[in-house]
Design an enzyme around this catalytic site. Structure first.
Site, short mmCIF file in Angstrom:
data_model
loop_
_atom_site.label_atom_id
_atom_site.label_comp_id
_atom_site.label_asym_id
_atom_site.label_seq_id
_atom_site.Cartn_x
_atom_site.Cartn_y
_atom_site.Cartn_z
N ASP A 1 41.55 104.55 40.21
CA ASP A 1 42.69 104.46 41.11
C ASP A 1 42.50 105.35 42.33
O ASP A 1 41.91 106.43 42.24
CB ASP A 1 43.96 104.89 40.36
CG ASP A 1 45.23 104.45 41.06
OD1 ASP A 1 45.16 103.57 41.93
OD2 ASP A 1 46.29 105.00 40.73
N ASN B 1 41.38 104.18 45.62
CA ASN B 1 40.45 103.76 46.67
C ASN B 1 41.16 103.52 48.01
O ASN B 1 40.70 103.97 49.06
CB ASN B 1 39.73 102.47 46.27
CG ASN B 1 38.74 102.67 45.15
OD1 ASN B 1 38.24 103.77 44.95
ND2 ASN B 1 38.45 101.61 44.42
N ARG C 1 44.17 104.59 49.04
CA ARG C 1 44.76 105.81 49.60
C ARG C 1 43.69 106.72 50.19
O ARG C 1 43.90 107.35 51.23
CB ARG C 1 45.57 106.54 48.52
CG ARG C 1 46.98 105.98 48.36
CD ARG C 1 47.66 106.54 47.13
NE ARG C 1 47.13 105.93 45.92
CZ ARG C 1 47.35 106.38 44.70
NH1 ARG C 1 48.08 107.47 44.52
NH2 ARG C 1 46.86 105.75 43.65
N ASN D 1 46.91 93.24 40.68
CA ASN D 1 46.14 93.29 41.93
C ASN D 1 45.96 91.91 42.55
O ASN D 1 45.73 91.79 43.76
CB ASN D 1 44.75 93.88 41.70
CG ASN D 1 44.76 95.35 41.32
OD1 ASN D 1 43.81 95.83 40.70
ND2 ASN D 1 45.81 96.08 41.67
N ARG E 1 47.69 90.81 45.85
CA ARG E 1 47.37 91.38 47.16
C ARG E 1 47.01 90.26 48.15
O ARG E 1 46.84 89.11 47.78
CB ARG E 1 46.21 92.37 47.02
CG ARG E 1 46.59 93.62 46.24
CD ARG E 1 45.44 94.58 46.14
NE ARG E 1 45.81 95.79 45.40
CZ ARG E 1 44.97 96.78 45.12
NH1 ARG E 1 43.71 96.72 45.51
NH2 ARG E 1 45.39 97.83 44.43
N ARG F 1 50.62 107.25 34.76
CA ARG F 1 51.11 106.09 34.01
C ARG F 1 49.90 105.25 33.60
O ARG F 1 48.84 105.36 34.18
CB ARG F 1 52.08 105.26 34.85
CG ARG F 1 51.50 104.72 36.14
CD ARG F 1 52.53 103.88 36.91
NE ARG F 1 51.96 103.32 38.12
CZ ARG F 1 51.90 103.95 39.30
NH1 ARG F 1 52.38 105.18 39.40
NH2 ARG F 1 51.37 103.36 40.35
#
Length: 259
Positions: free
Chosen positions: A33, A35, A37, A81, A84, A214
């Site tokens: 998780d 990438n 940002r 995903n 997107r 989470r």
């Protein structure tokens, strides 16, 4: 201020001394998780973040192999995903396929694709299947048994459980069982036998990068007794020290396994 590499090396050696080698997890799952940002903070595109994250996979798998981990499951594309934008999704799926093909070309790891490939474009699904097939018979860099690398693509925990029950019912129907007979035979073992990870031990440890705390449905069925570790670093910045800290933390925990 950038920390000199030699200090990281010293810290790595200290961490390795603090890890109980008798308690290395057999199966580690990683939620890759952060990438997008990471890219956004640098003013780059989402695709640039995905490529940077993909480039990091080979290195991290090497660290896992060196640590003695037997199975690593990487969540690279979730069913969520798939909502997107078409442009981002097309590029991301292409990056994943390129990455898996590169991993297979090393002959170093046994690759297994887990997820619903029917949710992907046909050509991408075929590339992933072919890459996994080419990895059959892989040997580790030391010549021993290869580490298994599960690539979770088009994967969602609820989706997997639904698929497992559907497969169970279809197999029973093919054997001539009635609906009532199939229902009577439906139990935990029957569902487990039809999961994507059938035949593998459940993950001992799940690591999620980026600071999010989470699970998002990752390996929902398999993680009832799994230890969790949340790392602040975005996936492209995940270092060997982060992995070693997770392993140190895991080796110090008392696993009750529901008892």
């Amino acid at each position: 201020m950038r920390i000199p590499e030699f200090l990281y090396s010293l810290y790595e050696r200290r961490l390795m001394r603090e890890i109980d080698e008798a308690r290395i997890p057999r199966h580690v799952g990683i939620i890759l998780d952060g990438n997008r940002r990471w890219a956004r903070e640098l003013g780059s595109s989402a695709a640039a973040g995905h490529r940077k994250g993909a480039d990091h996979v080979h290195e991290v798998l090497g660290w896992c192999e060196q640590a003695g981990i037997e199975i690593v499951t990487l969540w690279m594309l979730s069913t969520d995903n798939l909502s997107r934008s078409a442009d981002e999704l097309r590029e991301l799926i292409g990056i994943i396929a390129d990455t898996v093909e590169n991993l297979a070309s090393t002959g170093r790891w046994q690759i297994k694709i887990i997820g619903d490939l029917s949710l992907l474009p046909d050509d991408a699904g075929e590339r992933l299947r072919a890459a996994a097939q080419r990895s059959v018979g892989a040997r580790s860099s030391g010549g021993g048994e290869a580490m298994t690398v599960n690539i979770a693509v088009g994967y969602g925990g609820r989706h997997e459980i639904t698929d497992a029950v559907r497969k169970y019912l279809r197999d029973k129907a093919a054997d001539g069982a009635s609906l009532n007979e199939a229902a009577d035979g439906l139990n935990v073992a029957a569902i487990t036998a039809n999961m994507y990870t059938s035949g593998q031990p459940d993950p001992d440890l799940i690591i999620r990068t980026s600071g999010e705390q989470r699970m998002s449905g990752f390996l929902l069925w398999q993680t009832v007794h799994t230890e969790l570790y949340f790392c602040e670093a975005y996936w492209p910045e995940f270092r060997r020290t982060d992995l070693l800290r997770a392993l140190r933390d895991y080796s110090a925990r008392e696993r009750r396994m529901g008892r």
